[in-house]
Design a protein around this motif. Structure first.
Motif, PDB file in Angstrom:
ATOM      1  N   UNK A  32       0.843  -1.198   0.000  1.00 28.95           N
ATOM      2  CA  UNK A  32       0.000   0.000   0.000  1.00 28.95           C
ATOM      3  C   UNK A  32       0.881   1.251   0.000  1.00 28.95           C
ATOM      4  N   UNK A  33       0.498   2.255  -0.786  1.00 25.82           N
ATOM      5  CA  UNK A  33       1.224   3.529  -0.732  1.00 25.82           C
ATOM      6  C   UNK A  33       0.949   4.166   0.628  1.00 25.82           C
ATOM      7  N   UNK A  34       1.995   4.648   1.288  1.00 23.65           N
ATOM      8  CA  UNK A  34       1.813   5.235   2.622  1.00 23.65           C
ATOM      9  C   UNK A  34       0.906   6.457   2.562  1.00 23.65           C
ATOM     10  N   UNK A  35       0.079   6.607   3.591  1.00 23.38           N
ATOM     11  CA  UNK A  35      -0.770   7.799   3.778  1.00 23.38           C
ATOM     12  C   UNK A  35      -1.946   7.918   2.816  1.00 23.38           C
ATOM     13  N   UNK A  36      -2.261   6.889   2.000  1.00 20.16           N
ATOM     14  CA  UNK A  36      -3.410   7.044   1.096  1.00 20.16           C
ATOM     15  C   UNK A  36      -4.732   6.785   1.807  1.00 20.16           C
ATOM     16  N   UNK A  37      -4.668   6.057   2.910  1.00 25.96           N
ATOM     17  CA  UNK A  37      -5.909   5.774   3.644  1.00 25.96           C
ATOM     18  C   UNK A  37      -5.840   6.499   4.994  1.00 25.96           C
ATOM     19  N   UNK A  38      -6.874   7.250   5.302  1.00 24.81           N
ATOM     20  CA  UNK A  38      -6.914   7.959   6.574  1.00 24.81           C
ATOM     21  C   UNK A  38      -7.126   6.942   7.699  1.00 24.81           C
ATOM     22  N   UNK A  39      -6.268   6.987   8.700  1.00 20.98           N
ATOM     23  CA  UNK A  39      -6.357   6.027   9.809  1.00 20.98           C
ATOM     24  C   UNK A  39      -7.556   6.339  10.694  1.00 20.98           C
TER      25      UNK A  39
END
Ligand SMILES: Cc1cc2nc3c(=O)[nH]c(=O)nc-3n(C[C@H](O)[C@H](O)[C@H](O)COP(=O)(O)OP(=O)(O)OC[C@H]3O[C@@H](n4cnc5c(N)ncnc54)[C@H](O)[C@@H]3O)c2cc1C
Length: 316
Positions: free
Chosen positions: A149-156
């Motif tokens: 997964x590309x880092x930071x593409x999904x909001x935690x």
């Protein structure tokens, strides 16, 4: 349903923030989340990860306890076998790029790196193609599926759970043939660009290597990473690891500041998904100015020292 394996990364003994977005992406499928932690502090991992829905942490210990990509990949595969994991998600970071392709190759499994979206149920992943002009949806088939997964593409997003810790000692059958002889910093600041929340990048407008200090001075106050355009890299002002763009690192920060950068298509390809883009440029007609949220028309050699001063005052 089989659990989802998450390959967890650490920095300075702490779980990297980008793992939380990864856990959030994996949760979409409602399957058990199993964090695979190799030779790292498991107590910290448990506290941090259970807040994001992880219910099992596998504490993998190798014999040497040292970083060795071949042994770490073999250890993760052994833990996956033991836990019945056939889907593994990691991050597209330098560590992920070392481990995930090795694991996929040895399992003869399909691998998609730099995913911007993952559909675990449908075995599909989205990646950006042709400098971000198109998005490809890639279907995976096989007994195992591996995603980077590309880092930071999904909001935690938090969803508290209680995680159990399972010990897993791994003894390699043979010497991997790897030995880390030396570790050197790439000079790109303390943060890996793709995982940074705030990035300040400089381009040709900086004029030379020494002037990048102006960016580092501001970045220090913001806990930001420093990036660069390709021109700055090609001129030898900063290392390639700092290049943002089509042929550099693709980033997704909350804030991206482009200083003395015109905003070419190739630069944009690497940072256009930033949540907020701020530009500093003497040319009001530079492409970046019509593709950003805020801009300042002015000389960076006047603006950056003033910004640094203001940030220092704010911090104090
Ligand atoms: C196949 C290919 C791949 C590429 N990959 C990448 C990539 O990954 N990343 C990348 O960045 N580029 C890449 N490029 C290069 C890209 O096309 C541009 O040449 C490059 O991005 C321009 O860098 P720049 O904005 O720093 O320089 P310029 O385009 O020269 O812009 C410099 C800007 O600084 C401003 N400026 C000057 N002085 C000041 C001052 N004192 N204060 C404020 N502003 C000032 C100017 O007004 C100007 O807008 C690629 C090119 C090709 C062909």
């Amino acid at each position: 349903m089989q659990p989802i394996g998450l390959l967890i990364e650490f920095k300075d003994g702490r779980v990297k923030e980008a793992n939380f977005g990864m856990a959030t992406a994996a949760r979409a499928d409602n399957r058990q989340l199993v964090a695979l932690v190799v030779d790292a502090p498991v107590d910290d991992a448990r506290k941090a990860l259970q807040a994001y829905g992880v219910t099992r942490i596998v504490d993998i210990r190798t014999e040497s306890g040292r970083w060795d990509p071949a042994t770490h990949a073999a250890a993760v595969m052994a833990a996956m076998r033991k836990q019945g994991i056939t889907t593994l998600i990691g991050l597209t970071t330098p560590t992920g790029r070392e481990l995930l392709p090795r694991i996929a190759a040895r399992l003869d499994a399909p691998l998609v790196m730099d995913c911007i979206d993952i559909d675990l149920e449908g075995h599909r992943a989205k990646t950006s193609q042709y400098s971000g002009k198109t998005i490809a949806t890639i279907a995976l088939s096989g007994s195992h599926c591996i995603y980077g997964l590309r880092a930071n593409v999904v909001t935690a997003l938090k969803t508290p759970a209680v995680a159990e810790v399972i010990d897993f000692a791994f003894a390699a059958e043979r010497d991997s043939g790897f030995e880390v002889v030396e570790t050197r910093s790439d000079g790109g600041g303390s943060q890996y660009l793709a995982e940074a929340d705030i990035i300040i990048s400089g381009g040709r407008g900086l004029k030379n290597a020494e002037n990048f200090k102006l960016l580092f001075d501001c970045a220090r106050h913001l806990n930001a990473a420093v990036g660069a355009s390709r021109v700055a890299v090609d001129n030898g002002w900063v290392p390639y690891a700092m290049q943002v763009g089509q042929t550099g690192v693709k980033v997704n920060p909350k804030v991206y500041m482009a200083v003395g950068i015109s905003g070419s298509i190739q630069h944009f390809a690497g940072m256009k998904t930033a949540k907020m883009i701020i530009a500093i440029n003497t040319d009001a007609n530079a492409a970046i100015m019509s593709n950003c949220d805020y801009y300042a028309v002015g000389d960076l050699f006047e603006i950056l020292p003033a910004l640094e001063k203001a940030l220092a005052t704010l911090k104090n």
